[in-house]
Design a protein around this motif. Structure first.
Motif, PDB file in Angstrom:
ATOM      1  N   PRO A 183       0.810  -1.228   0.000  1.00 31.02           N
ATOM      2  CA  PRO A 183       0.000   0.000   0.000  1.00 31.02           C
ATOM      3  C   PRO A 183       0.840   1.274   0.000  1.00 31.02           C
ATOM      4  N   ARG A 184       1.906   1.323   0.823  1.00 28.26           N
ATOM      5  CA  ARG A 184       2.732   2.530   0.871  1.00 28.26           C
ATOM      6  C   ARG A 184       3.406   2.777  -0.480  1.00 28.26           C
ATOM      7  N   ALA A 185       3.911   1.716  -1.094  1.00 27.24           N
ATOM      8  CA  ALA A 185       4.555   1.861  -2.397  1.00 27.24           C
ATOM      9  C   ALA A 185       3.560   2.324  -3.454  1.00 27.24           C
ATOM     10  N   LEU A 186       2.350   1.790  -3.416  1.00 25.39           N
ATOM     11  CA  LEU A 186       1.331   2.171  -4.399  1.00 25.39           C
ATOM     12  C   LEU A 186       0.974   3.649  -4.285  1.00 25.39           C
ATOM     13  N   VAL A 187       0.773   4.123  -3.065  1.00 28.62           N
ATOM     14  CA  VAL A 187       0.388   5.525  -2.864  1.00 28.62           C
ATOM     15  C   VAL A 187       1.506   6.456  -3.327  1.00 28.62           C
ATOM     16  N   ALA A 188       2.744   6.151  -2.937  1.00 29.55           N
ATOM     17  CA  ALA A 188       3.865   7.025  -3.287  1.00 29.55           C
ATOM     18  C   ALA A 188       4.119   7.036  -4.792  1.00 29.55           C
TER      19      ALA A 188
END
Length: 393
Positions: free
Chosen positions: A297-302
């Protein structure tokens, strides 16, 4: 949309870009994923990306001469047909690398030709900004849709279907462009010598174009390194399957949609130096967050957020290039930029495995991300101030 209704030639050019873009984004990550699935090697993935970029290093200067000597519409048609031939080679056993090489060789003519042809089809500055934004918006949509579908098909064992779809897209694009009315005449005057060095000299002597090329080269070198490391990043850092690659690129596509929608307002209001300085730095900071992540999730948002300034900087660069280069040498200038992008892609793709071997995956990802950040201050140092509608030359 009003531009599409009242400009028949742009409507055809845009339709060709739509069809071509969907097929290309369907395959662009499917091919490296197919190579990675077969070999299990990050080096092989980097080699596949380098093979895609290598023809541009060898052919692009001569492509620029062709664009300023012969009708650009004809070059776009022939390049689409040659790209279809290259994609078809990927259906043969062991033909992926050869097919990538041929398709990329044709792209050396196709991509600069489209850049040079667009101002001919859309001569008004405001309409040109709209055309570039609309084309980029569609490209962002395909970034969102194509890679997840392409990578999912590869994971399911349907790589040949992806290849056939891309092949068909090139054929349809050629059929659309062949009926284009604008751009049929050669750009160069009869009897005028068209030389590679004239375009390179104009690029070197124009501070704005020179600054664009240098800053863009650093930016795309770091981007290419991160692209080459995307597959091991997903597998080793995120512990995810190949499908996550498609999700990450889809998130980037969402960001590109937003950035493309905002781009016309920004590039017509702010100086190119301001746009690129802020944009490059913001993309790099998003990459730092994304590639130090250990959760999907963090990678997707960034990654998704990075697409907003990423789209704006890309459109601003193309728009400024189209405004700043005289039409008589626009083909060679566009080809020179394509060459610097290709050199950046080769350098980044080959540098990435070396960085991993020397320091490990995590430091390599962080180094490449910080290099993207550094492209912002470099643009500020190299680019002179130019108002959004200023023409150079």
């Amino acid at each position: 949309m009003n531009l599409l209704r009242r400009n028949r030639d742009f409507r055809r050019l845009y339709a060709a870009a739509v069809v071509d873009g969907f097929g290309s984004w369907l395959l662009v990550f499917a091919a490296p994923l197919h190579v990675f699935a077969v070999t299990g090697s990050a080096a092989s993935t980097g080699l596949a990306l380098a093979v895609q970029a290598l023809p541009a290093v060898l052919l692009t200067p001569w492509a620029g001469v062709a664009l300023d000597r012969w009708p650009r519409t004809r070059i776009v048609v022939v390049a689409n047909l040659a790209s279809a031939l290259g994609v078809g080679l990927m259906l043969a056993p062991g033909g992926v690398f050869g097919g990538l090489f041929v398709e990329s060789a044709a792209g050396c003519f196709l991509r600069p030709a489209l850049r040079a042809l667009t101002p001919t089809v859309v001569p008004d500055d405001g309409d040109l900004a709209t055309a570039n934004a609309l084309t980029s918006f569609t490209d962002g949509a395909f970034r969102m849709l194509g890679p997840p579908l392409g990578t999912a098909l590869v994971v399911a064992g349907w790589f040949p279907a992806v290849v056939l779809a891309d092949l068909a897209s090139y054929l349809v694009a050629a059929a659309l462009v062949v009926r284009l009315r604008a751009g049929r005449g050669a750009a160069a005057r009869a009897g005028t010598r068209v030389r590679v060095r004239d375009g390179l000299r104009a690029l070197a002597r124009t501070p704005l174009l020179r600054g664009l090329a240098v800053a863009s080269c650093l930016y795309w070198t770091a981007n290419a390194a991160l692209t080459a490391l995307l597959f091991p990043f997903a597998a080793d850092r995120l512990g995810a399957s190949g499908r996550v690659i498609g999700w990450l690129i889809a998130a980037l596509g969402v960001g590109y949609l937003v950035g493309s929608a905002l781009s016309r307002l920004i590039i017509l209001r702010y100086a190119t130096r301001t746009v690129l300085t802020a944009g490059y730095a913001l993309v790099g900071l998003c990459f730092v967050v994304a590639f130090t992540a250990t959760s999907v999730p963090r990678a997707l948002v960034a990654i998704g957020l990075s697409g907003v300034p990423g789209a704006i900087t890309q459109i601003a660069t193309v728009h400024r290039l189209q405004l700043s280069a005289p039409d008589a040498i626009l083909g060679r200038i566009a080809a020179a930029f394509h060459l610097t992008d290709a050199l950046a892609s080769v350098t980044g793709a080959l540098l990435a495995p070396a960085l991993v071997a020397a320091a490990g995956l995590a430091p390599a990802l962080l180094t490449a991300s910080l290099t993207v950040v550094a492209a912002g201050p470099l643009a500020a140092a190299l680019l002179p101030f130019a108002r959004p509608r200023d023409r150079v030359g």
